[in-house]
Design an enzyme around this catalytic site. Structure first.
Site, short mmCIF file in Angstrom:
data_model
loop_
_atom_site.label_atom_id
_atom_site.label_comp_id
_atom_site.label_asym_id
_atom_site.label_seq_id
_atom_site.Cartn_x
_atom_site.Cartn_y
_atom_site.Cartn_z
N GLU A 220 0.81 -1.22 0.00
CA GLU A 220 0.00 0.00 0.00
C GLU A 220 0.85 1.27 0.00
OE1 GLU A 220 -3.22 1.72 3.10
OE2 GLU A 220 -3.42 -0.39 2.54
N ASP A 221 1.99 1.26 0.68
CA ASP A 221 2.75 2.49 0.92
C ASP A 221 4.10 2.58 0.23
OD1 ASP A 221 0.66 3.22 2.56
OD2 ASP A 221 1.70 2.77 4.43
#
Length: 171
Positions: A62-63
């Site tokens: 996600e990051d």
């Protein structure tokens, strides 16, 4: 790959993936968050090494620029599946924040107990920071997290109650 080696490699991989990132509000290295989530999961009876590895890797896709296929290739199908469930799927074009959180919440509602337990651990660690450092955002976050807890019915019961108590006491 041995179980212990898998966890060591997952920690090292997460360290490298999050190398330049800092935690919002206090600027500590971002890796402190996934490591804390892993330790919360470790406190749950019956946790598995795959759960610990997925906990430390839960924000990588996600990051960072890492893709899910890389996680699966390096750490196996079970860890890949758990990280997949823990990775938000909604995107800005799906609608406003409320709509996006509903999309991600509905997906987590179908997740296996292991993924739901990791998500509750993530919620516990994030709640402490957000309630303390972002009182304005806390008003939005606490409602979102209560709705999320409502669908995480397969998570470890003790951890779920800990998260629920944390949110309601800070309400």
């Amino acid at each position: 790959m041995s179980i212990e080696l898998m966890l060591d490699r997952a920690i090292e991989f997460a360290h490298e993936a999050h190398a330049d990132q800092k935690r919002k509000y206090h600027g500590t290295p971002y890796i402190s968050h996934p490591l804390a989530v892993m330790e919360i999961v470790r406190s749950v009876p019956g946790h598995t090494e795959a759960m610990l590895a997925a906990a430390v890797l839960h924000d990588v896709v996600e990051d960072t620029q890492v893709v899910l296929g890389e996680i699966t290739a390096l750490f196996g199908n079970e860890v890949g599946m758990l990280v997949d469930y823990l990775t938000d799927r909604s995107v800005l074009t799906d609608g406003n924040r409320k709509v996006r959180k509903e999309i991600d919440r509905n997906r987590l509602a179908t997740a296996p107990a292991e993924a739901q337990t990791i998500k509750v651990a993530d919620l516990i660690h994030n709640t402490a920071d957000i309630s303390q450092h972002a009182p304005g955002f806390w008003q939005i976050y606490k409602v979102e997290k209560q709705l999320l807890l409502d669908v995480l019915d397969l998570a470890d019961t003790d951890l779920w109650h800990r998260a629920h108590k944390q949110i309601t006491e800070l309400w």
